[in-house]
Design a protein around this motif. Structure first.
Motif, PDB file in Angstrom:
ATOM      1  N   HIS A 179      -4.154  53.220  13.064  1.00  0.00           N
ATOM      2  CA  HIS A 179      -3.749  52.833  13.949  1.00  0.00           C
ATOM      3  C   HIS A 179      -3.935  51.150  13.988  1.00  0.00           C
ATOM      4  O   HIS A 179      -4.622  51.222  13.028  1.00  0.00           O
ATOM      5  CB  HIS A 179      -3.169  53.563  15.146  1.00  0.00           C
ATOM      6  N   GLY A 180      -2.975  50.403  13.982  1.00  0.00           N
ATOM      7  CA  GLY A 180      -3.600  48.980  14.562  1.00  0.00           C
ATOM      8  C   GLY A 180      -4.312  49.163  15.385  1.00  0.00           C
ATOM      9  O   GLY A 180      -5.514  48.008  14.693  1.00  0.00           O
ATOM     10  N   ALA A 181      -5.754  49.513  15.663  1.00  0.00           N
ATOM     11  CA  ALA A 181      -6.941  49.191  16.465  1.00  0.00           C
ATOM     12  C   ALA A 181      -7.326  49.253  15.428  1.00  0.00           C
ATOM     13  O   ALA A 181      -9.350  49.335  14.960  1.00  0.00           O
ATOM     14  CB  ALA A 181      -7.734  50.078  17.520  1.00  0.00           C
ATOM     15  N   ASP A 182      -7.301  50.758  14.544  1.00  0.00           N
ATOM     16  CA  ASP A 182      -8.562  51.039  13.752  1.00  0.00           C
ATOM     17  C   ASP A 182      -8.222  49.442  12.086  1.00  0.00           C
ATOM     18  O   ASP A 182      -9.134  49.121  11.827  1.00  0.00           O
ATOM     19  CB  ASP A 182      -7.960  51.873  12.644  1.00  0.00           C
ATOM     20  N   TYR A 183      -7.640  48.904  12.099  1.00  0.00           N
ATOM     21  CA  TYR A 183      -7.015  48.117  11.423  1.00  0.00           C
ATOM     22  C   TYR A 183      -7.999  46.918  12.273  1.00  0.00           C
ATOM     23  O   TYR A 183      -8.857  45.870  11.069  1.00  0.00           O
ATOM     24  CB  TYR A 183      -5.517  47.640  10.997  1.00  0.00           C
ATOM     25  N   TYR A 184      -7.756  47.009  13.286  1.00  0.00           N
ATOM     26  CA  TYR A 184      -8.777  45.529  13.846  1.00  0.00           C
ATOM     27  C   TYR A 184     -10.402  45.397  13.973  1.00  0.00           C
ATOM     28  O   TYR A 184     -10.454  44.819  13.369  1.00  0.00           O
ATOM     29  CB  TYR A 184      -7.713  45.442  15.373  1.00  0.00           C
ATOM     30  N   ASN A 185      -9.831  46.696  14.328  1.00  0.00           N
ATOM     31  CA  ASN A 185     -12.010  46.859  14.225  1.00  0.00           C
ATOM     32  C   ASN A 185     -12.624  47.110  13.146  1.00  0.00           C
ATOM     33  O   ASN A 185     -13.445  46.147  13.253  1.00  0.00           O
ATOM     34  CB  ASN A 185     -12.284  48.514  14.902  1.00  0.00           C
ATOM     35  N   PHE A 186     -11.642  47.545  12.203  1.00  0.00           N
ATOM     36  CA  PHE A 186     -12.211  47.328  10.883  1.00  0.00           C
ATOM     37  C   PHE A 186     -12.662  45.951   9.861  1.00  0.00           C
ATOM     38  O   PHE A 186     -13.470  45.429   9.914  1.00  0.00           O
ATOM     39  CB  PHE A 186     -11.666  48.016   9.996  1.00  0.00           C
ATOM     40  N   GLY A 187     -11.531  45.123  10.328  1.00  0.00           N
ATOM     41  CA  GLY A 187     -11.358  43.730   9.535  1.00  0.00           C
ATOM     42  C   GLY A 187     -12.693  42.979  10.601  1.00  0.00           C
ATOM     43  O   GLY A 187     -13.045  41.734   9.734  1.00  0.00           O
ATOM     44  N   ILE A 188     -12.179  42.752  12.485  1.00  0.00           N
ATOM     45  CA  ILE A 188     -13.573  42.148  13.127  1.00  0.00           C
ATOM     46  C   ILE A 188     -15.047  42.835  12.547  1.00  0.00           C
ATOM     47  O   ILE A 188     -15.484  41.717  12.471  1.00  0.00           O
ATOM     48  CB  ILE A 188     -12.910  42.525  14.657  1.00  0.00           C
ATOM     49  N   GLU A 189     -15.478  43.948  12.169  1.00  0.00           N
ATOM     50  CA  GLU A 189     -16.316  44.638  12.197  1.00  0.00           C
ATOM     51  C   GLU A 189     -16.631  43.646  10.947  1.00  0.00           C
ATOM     52  O   GLU A 189     -17.820  43.606  10.356  1.00  0.00           O
ATOM     53  CB  GLU A 189     -16.657  46.229  12.074  1.00  0.00           C
ATOM     54  N   THR A 190     -15.901  43.826  10.152  1.00  0.00           N
ATOM     55  CA  THR A 190     -16.519  43.627   8.413  1.00  0.00           C
ATOM     56  C   THR A 190     -16.809  42.205   8.560  1.00  0.00           C
ATOM     57  O   THR A 190     -17.633  40.860   7.380  1.00  0.00           O
ATOM     58  CB  THR A 190     -15.292  43.566   7.211  1.00  0.00           C
ATOM     59  N   LEU A 191     -15.557  41.537   9.303  1.00  0.00           N
ATOM     60  CA  LEU A 191     -15.603  39.678   9.304  1.00  0.00           C
ATOM     61  C   LEU A 191     -17.470  39.156   9.933  1.00  0.00           C
ATOM     62  O   LEU A 191     -17.598  38.648  10.116  1.00  0.00           O
ATOM     63  CB  LEU A 191     -14.872  39.653  10.086  1.00  0.00           C
ATOM     64  N   ILE A 192     -17.572  40.044  11.155  1.00  0.00           N
ATOM     65  CA  ILE A 192     -18.381  39.944  11.850  1.00  0.00           C
ATOM     66  C   ILE A 192     -20.377  39.937  10.756  1.00  0.00           C
ATOM     67  O   ILE A 192     -21.405  39.564  10.865  1.00  0.00           O
ATOM     68  CB  ILE A 192     -18.613  40.135  13.252  1.00  0.00           C
ATOM     69  N   ASP A 193     -19.793  41.198  10.072  1.00  0.00           N
ATOM     70  CA  ASP A 193     -20.989  41.740   9.355  1.00  0.00           C
ATOM     71  C   ASP A 193     -21.596  40.534   8.449  1.00  0.00           C
ATOM     72  O   ASP A 193     -22.620  40.299   8.101  1.00  0.00           O
ATOM     73  CB  ASP A 193     -20.400  42.901   7.895  1.00  0.00           C
ATOM     74  N   GLY A 194     -20.476  40.182   7.940  1.00  0.00           N
ATOM     75  CA  GLY A 194     -20.243  39.145   6.699  1.00  0.00           C
ATOM     76  C   GLY A 194     -20.819  37.838   7.632  1.00  0.00           C
ATOM     77  O   GLY A 194     -21.850  37.198   7.098  1.00  0.00           O
ATOM     78  N   LEU A 195     -20.898  37.441   8.671  1.00  0.00           N
ATOM     79  CA  LEU A 195     -21.350  36.166   9.554  1.00  0.00           C
ATOM     80  C   LEU A 195     -22.755  36.654   9.189  1.00  0.00           C
ATOM     81  O   LEU A 195     -24.152  35.556   9.256  1.00  0.00           O
ATOM     82  CB  LEU A 195     -20.601  35.801  10.826  1.00  0.00           C
TER      83      LEU A 195
END
Length: 221
Positions: A192-208
Motif C-alpha cells: 500500500h502507499g504507506a509501505d512505499y513511503y516508509n520503505f523509501g524514507i527509512e532507506t533514505l535516512i539510513d543512507g544519511l
C-alpha cells in the motif's frame, strides 16, 4: 490589522480591503473556498470566476482581496505549508526530527494531492521555512555543507516522485512477463502507499546515517 483586514502577498506585502468599509471576506474564507474547488474539480478548475461563485460574491469583490490566480495560489500554498510544525530538539536526535518533519510535509501533500506539486515548488522557491529547517537538521547532524545541499535535493526529489510515479498500474495478470518481474508481481497486491513511503524514507535516512557516521570517522582519523 487582523486577518480580516489584509491579505499577504507572496513577497510579504499586503493588500488592504476597501478603505472605509468593514471587510466582508477573510483570508481563511478565500483559501477554504479555493481548496474546495481544487478538491472537487482539480487545480485547473480554479479561477477567479469560480472563486467568486463559491464565495457568492461578485468577481470584482474577489479581486479587491486577491489580485489574480497566482496570488490566490500563493495564499493557498502559504496557509497549507504553515500547518507543518518544525520539531525542536526535545523531539529527539537529528534522525528522529528529520523523519517527523518529512512526515509532516508528506501529510500535507497527501491531504492536498491536487496541489502537491505547487506546495513543493513554493517550498523550494518562495516559502523556504521548511527547506531551512531540513537543512539545519542535516547540518547539525554532521553533514558538510555540500552534503546538506545534495541531501535536501534527494529528499525533495523523493517527495515529488511520490506523486509522479506509481506501481498501481503494473501488469498483474500479464502471462508474458520477464522471469524476475513475474516472480515479484504477485506481491504487489499486498503493498500500500504507506509501505512505499516508509520503505523509501527509512532507506533514505539510513543512507544519511551512514554518511554522518563516515564523516565522524574521518574527523577522528
Amino acid at each position: 490589522m487582523g486577518t480580516s483586514d489584509r491579505l499577504a502577498h507572496a513577497d510579504g506585502s499586503a493588500t488592504t480591503s476597501r478603505r472605509g468599509r468593514p471587510p466582508s471576506l477573510t483570508e481563511d474564507q478565500i483559501v477554504d473556498a479555493a481548496l474546495e474547488i481544487i478538491r472537487a474539480d482539480g487545480l485547473e478548475a480554479l479561477s477567479m470566476r469560480r472563486l467568486s461563485q463559491r464565495l457568492r460574491k461578485s468577481q470584482m469583490a474577489a479581486y479587491s482581496y486577491v489580485a489574480d490566480k497566482q496570488q490566490l495560489l500563493d495564499l493557498v500554498a502559504r496557509r497549507t505549508l504553515a500547518d507543518v510544525p518544525i520539531p525542536d530538539e526535545a523531539t529527539g536526535p537529528w534522525d528522529v526530527r528529520l523523519r517527523v518533519l518529512i512526515d509532516g510535509i508528506d501529510a500535507q501533500l497527501r491531504r492536498h494531492p491536487g496541489i502537491a506539486g505547487l506546495l513543493l515548488q513554493r517550498m523550494l522557491h518562495s516559502d523556504r521555512r521548511l527547506v531551512d529547517a531540513i537543512m539545519t537538521i542535516l547540518l547539525e547532524a554532521g553533514l558538510a555543507e555540500r552534503q546538506v545541499l545534495l541531501s535536501y535535493s534527494m529528499i525533495h526529489t523523493y517527495l515529488f516522485g511520490r506523486y509522479e510515479v506509481a506501481l498501481a498500474d503494473a501488469p498483474r495478470h500479464d502471462t508474458d512477463l520477464p522471469p524476475t518481474l513475474a516472480q515479484v508481481i504477485p506481491y504487489l497486491d499486498d503493498l500500500h502507499g504507506a509501505d512505499y513511503y516508509n520503505f523509501g524514507i527509512e532507506t533514505l535516512i539510513d543512507g544519511l546515517r551512514a554518511r554522518v557516521a563516515e564523516n565522524s570517522r574521518e574527523v577522528i582519523d
